[in-house]
Write an enzyme that holds these catalytic residues in place. Structure first.
Site, short mmCIF file in Angstrom:
data_model
loop_
_atom_site.label_atom_id
_atom_site.label_comp_id
_atom_site.label_asym_id
_atom_site.label_seq_id
_atom_site.Cartn_x
_atom_site.Cartn_y
_atom_site.Cartn_z
N LYS A 100 0.81 -1.24 0.00
CA LYS A 100 0.00 0.00 0.00
C LYS A 100 0.83 1.27 0.00
O LYS A 100 0.38 2.31 -0.50
CB LYS A 100 -1.00 0.04 1.15
N VAL A 127 -5.35 -3.18 0.08
CA VAL A 127 -6.37 -2.69 1.02
C VAL A 127 -7.20 -3.89 1.49
O VAL A 127 -7.70 -4.66 0.67
CB VAL A 127 -7.31 -1.65 0.37
N ILE A 131 -9.77 -9.29 1.53
CA ILE A 131 -11.13 -8.88 1.15
C ILE A 131 -11.15 -8.36 -0.29
O ILE A 131 -10.38 -7.46 -0.63
CB ILE A 131 -11.64 -7.74 2.06
N ASP A 196 -0.69 3.06 8.17
CA ASP A 196 -1.10 2.02 7.22
C ASP A 196 -2.57 2.24 6.79
O ASP A 196 -2.89 2.24 5.60
CB ASP A 196 -0.93 0.65 7.90
N LYS A 200 -4.34 3.25 3.10
CA LYS A 200 -5.45 2.48 2.53
C LYS A 200 -6.66 3.37 2.21
O LYS A 200 -7.29 3.22 1.16
CB LYS A 200 -5.84 1.35 3.48
N GLY A 298 -2.64 -11.23 7.20
CA GLY A 298 -2.29 -12.64 7.37
C GLY A 298 -1.84 -13.25 6.06
O GLY A 298 -2.25 -12.82 4.98
P1 NDP Z 1 7.79 -9.48 5.12
O1 NDP Z 1 8.79 -8.58 5.79
O2 NDP Z 1 7.34 -10.70 5.82
O3 NDP Z 1 8.37 -9.94 3.70
C1 NDP Z 1 9.08 -9.11 2.81
C2 NDP Z 1 10.12 -9.98 2.12
O4 NDP Z 1 10.70 -9.26 1.07
C3 NDP Z 1 11.25 -10.40 3.08
O5 NDP Z 1 11.58 -11.75 2.90
C4 NDP Z 1 12.37 -9.47 2.66
O6 NDP Z 1 13.66 -10.00 2.87
C5 NDP Z 1 12.12 -9.35 1.18
N1 NDP Z 1 12.73 -8.15 0.62
C6 NDP Z 1 12.73 -6.91 1.15
N2 NDP Z 1 13.41 -6.07 0.34
C7 NDP Z 1 13.85 -6.81 -0.71
C8 NDP Z 1 14.63 -6.53 -1.85
N3 NDP Z 1 15.10 -5.32 -2.10
N4 NDP Z 1 14.90 -7.53 -2.71
C9 NDP Z 1 14.45 -8.77 -2.46
N5 NDP Z 1 13.72 -9.12 -1.39
C10 NDP Z 1 13.41 -8.13 -0.52
O7 NDP Z 1 6.55 -8.56 4.73
P2 NDP Z 1 5.05 -9.03 4.43
O8 NDP Z 1 5.08 -10.22 3.58
O9 NDP Z 1 4.27 -9.03 5.68
O10 NDP Z 1 4.51 -7.76 3.59
C11 NDP Z 1 4.89 -7.54 2.27
C12 NDP Z 1 4.03 -6.42 1.70
O11 NDP Z 1 2.66 -6.82 1.74
C13 NDP Z 1 4.09 -5.11 2.49
O12 NDP Z 1 3.95 -4.05 1.59
C14 NDP Z 1 2.87 -5.19 3.41
O13 NDP Z 1 2.40 -3.93 3.78
C15 NDP Z 1 1.90 -5.89 2.48
N6 NDP Z 1 0.81 -6.58 3.15
C16 NDP Z 1 1.08 -7.43 4.18
C17 NDP Z 1 0.06 -8.12 4.79
C18 NDP Z 1 0.29 -9.05 5.92
O14 NDP Z 1 -0.69 -9.56 6.48
N7 NDP Z 1 1.53 -9.32 6.30
C19 NDP Z 1 -1.33 -7.94 4.35
C20 NDP Z 1 -1.50 -7.03 3.23
C21 NDP Z 1 -0.46 -6.39 2.67
P3 NDP Z 1 14.40 -9.71 4.28
O15 NDP Z 1 13.54 -10.27 5.36
O16 NDP Z 1 15.70 -10.40 4.14
O17 NDP Z 1 14.52 -8.21 4.39
N1 HSE Z 2 -0.22 -4.58 8.76
C1 HSE Z 2 -1.40 -4.59 7.98
C2 HSE Z 2 -2.60 -4.79 8.87
C3 HSE Z 2 -1.31 -5.70 6.96
O1 HSE Z 2 -2.41 -5.16 10.03
O2 HSE Z 2 -3.72 -4.54 8.43
C4 HSE Z 2 -2.48 -5.70 6.00
O3 HSE Z 2 -2.43 -4.61 5.15
#
Ligand code: NDP
Ligand code: HSE
Length: 405
Positions: A100, A127, A131, A196, A200, A298
């Site tokens: 986002k 967002v 959902i 955040d 959204k 999640g």
């Molecule tokens: P995480 O931190 O779990 O995962 C991000 C991954 O990307 C990590 O493994 C990280 O590696 C890797 N990474 C970061 N920078 C780079 C790069 N330059 N090149 C390659 N790999 C990279 O985050 P989430 O999965 O929780 O979230 C990801 C996105 O999704 C965010 O924008 C978040 O706001 C969004 N989101 C998350 C939700 C959730 O429930 N978690 C729900 C909805 C949206 P390393 O750990 O080594 O830095």
């Molecule tokens: N950190 C965000 C939340 C992830 O708790 O809603 C989903 O966008």
């Protein structure tokens, strides 16, 4: 076969990989072709994980492979996600993302780039986690002139408020639990300070009103000032406290937007939205109000939403799906002029305080809470943010205030 790449193998990225593998057969039927994850980009190695076979550490490997048609990003943060998105689109690859921060800042530009090239830039998971809400904006809600979007837009803070309210748990331990479950942002300040949810509501209002709503213009407050005593007061009124993002178009056409904790009663459908669930109510001029509900964060719910974008892009290779979000900026109504009722707590409970309150705010509704002593609490009438700040500034015994829906 349609080749794709996933950027980031964290909570969401590993979920995308899992959903595509678990549901490969049914997805293939729906697309009419197999989806093949040719690359996953991450900074780390994952010894023993099936992803090892496709893991790369250099984005250029993906960029320079003409067989990759779709790139799904789940790294988070504006950079390098923005640069990667631009490069992917410039080299003829559609792009989708759960990020986002990226969408709120550069969504309009990336949509325009995709359109120019007959590609797609989609962001369903940015967002409301799992959902479906972005796609309905571009499909089922297109007959409408949207007048209001309002919702619980952050799973982490709703989880924290629910656990504090229903189980009496403390803020820090519930936040830790939300982090362990993969709900929270890498820097959870983004969740608990409302940033955040702000991004959204900026994305939703840009889609609702068709122009760029800058998240920096949206008055934003998080939940860090909410205490267990505030929650006790809300309970004594039969109400709950929820972090709500709201954007509304007035009759005169001006749009206001805000993210803040609100006290709401059971007359609001958001009252019943608990734990990591989010809900977004959208009001159109002919449809009236519809509400979208589901898990707002999640691994698998979010991944499912990203996979929905991958499937849509696979079904629309070289065919741009129209999304109306112009780069022209939409000026929001000044936050000072927005109006609300305010629940207010003052220390001390003598008659003079009540007189002073009446002099500053006019008639107010006193709020009693049997578990709290030595305080005077009340709800004001509907007043502007500016008038509230002016009136409350003369009370050195002011403790806290929460807006009331
Ligand atoms: P995480 O931190 O779990 O995962 C991000 C991954 O990307 C990590 O493994 C990280 O590696 C890797 N990474 C970061 N920078 C780079 C790069 N330059 N090149 C390659 N790999 C990279 O985050 P989430 O999965 O929780 O979230 C990801 C996105 O999704 C965010 O924008 C978040 O706001 C969004 N989101 C998350 C939700 C959730 O429930 N978690 C729900 C909805 C949206 P390393 O750990 O080594 O830095
Ligand atoms: N950190 C965000 C939340 C992830 O708790 O809603 C989903 O966008």
């Amino acid at each position: 076969m349609i080749n794709i790449a996933i950027l980031g193998y964290g909570t969401v990225g590993s979920g995308i990989f899992e959903v595509l593998n678990t549901n490969a057969k049914s997805i293939s039927v729906k697309v009419g072709d197999d989806i093949n994850v040719k690359y996953v980009l991450d900074l780390r190695d994952f010894p023993g994980d099936p992803v090892e076979k496709v893991l790369v550490h250099d984005f250029d490997t993906i960029l320079n492979d003409p067989e990759v048609a779709i790139v799904a990003e789940a790294m988070g943060g504006v950079e390098p996600a923005y640069t990667f998105a631009k490069k992917a689109l410039e080299s003829g690859k559609s792009f989708c993302t759960s990020n986002k921060e990226l969408v709120a800042k550069h969504g309009a530009q990336l949509l325009a780039m995709a359109k120019e090239r007959n590609l797609n830039f989609l962001f369903e998971a940015s967002v409301g986690g799992g959902i479906p809400v972005i796609r309905p904006f571009n499909e089922s809600l297109t007959p409408e002139q949207i007048v209001e979007v309002s919702g619980i837009l952050n799973g982490t803070t709703n989880y924290i408020l629910t656990k504090m309210t229903c189980e009496g748990l403390d803020f820090d331990s519930v936040l830790k639990d939300a982090q362990d479950k993969g709900y929270a942002e890498r820097n959870p300040e983004a969740d608990v300070e409302g940033y955040d949810a702000c991004r959204k509501i900026a994305i939703l209002s840009s889609l609702a009103f068709g122009k760029q709503v800058d998240f920096e213009d949206i008055k934003t407050e998080g939940i860090t000032k909410i205490t267990d005593i505030d929650i006790m007061y809300a309970k004594s009124m039969g109400k709950v406290i929820k972090l709500i993002g709201n954007a509304k178009k007035d009759d005169n056409g001006s749009v206001s937007a805000m993210v803040a904790p609100f006290i709401i009663g059971s007359d609001s459908p958001l009252f019943f939205v608990n734990d990591v669930f989010n809900a977004i109510a959208v009001t159109g001029n002919t449809l009236d109000t519809v509400m979208f509900y589901g898990k707002g964060a999640g691994k698998l719910p979010t991944a499912s939403a990203v996979v929905a974008d991958i499937i849509d892009e696979a079904k629309h290779l070289n065919d741009n799906i129209k999304v109306v979000w112009d780069e022209e900026k939409l000026e929001l109504k000044k936050a000072d002029d927005m109006t609300s009722r305010f629940f207010v707590r003052l220390s001390g409970d003598d008659a003079k305080i009540k007189d002073n309150v009446k002099a500053a705010f006019g008639e107010v509704e006193t709020v009693e809470c049997s578990q709290v002593s030595g305080e005077y609490a009340f709800i004001t009438g509907c007043i502007s943010e500016k008038d509230f700040e002016t009136a409350i500034s003369s009370f050195p015994n002011y403790i806290n205030r929460i807006r009331v829906k």
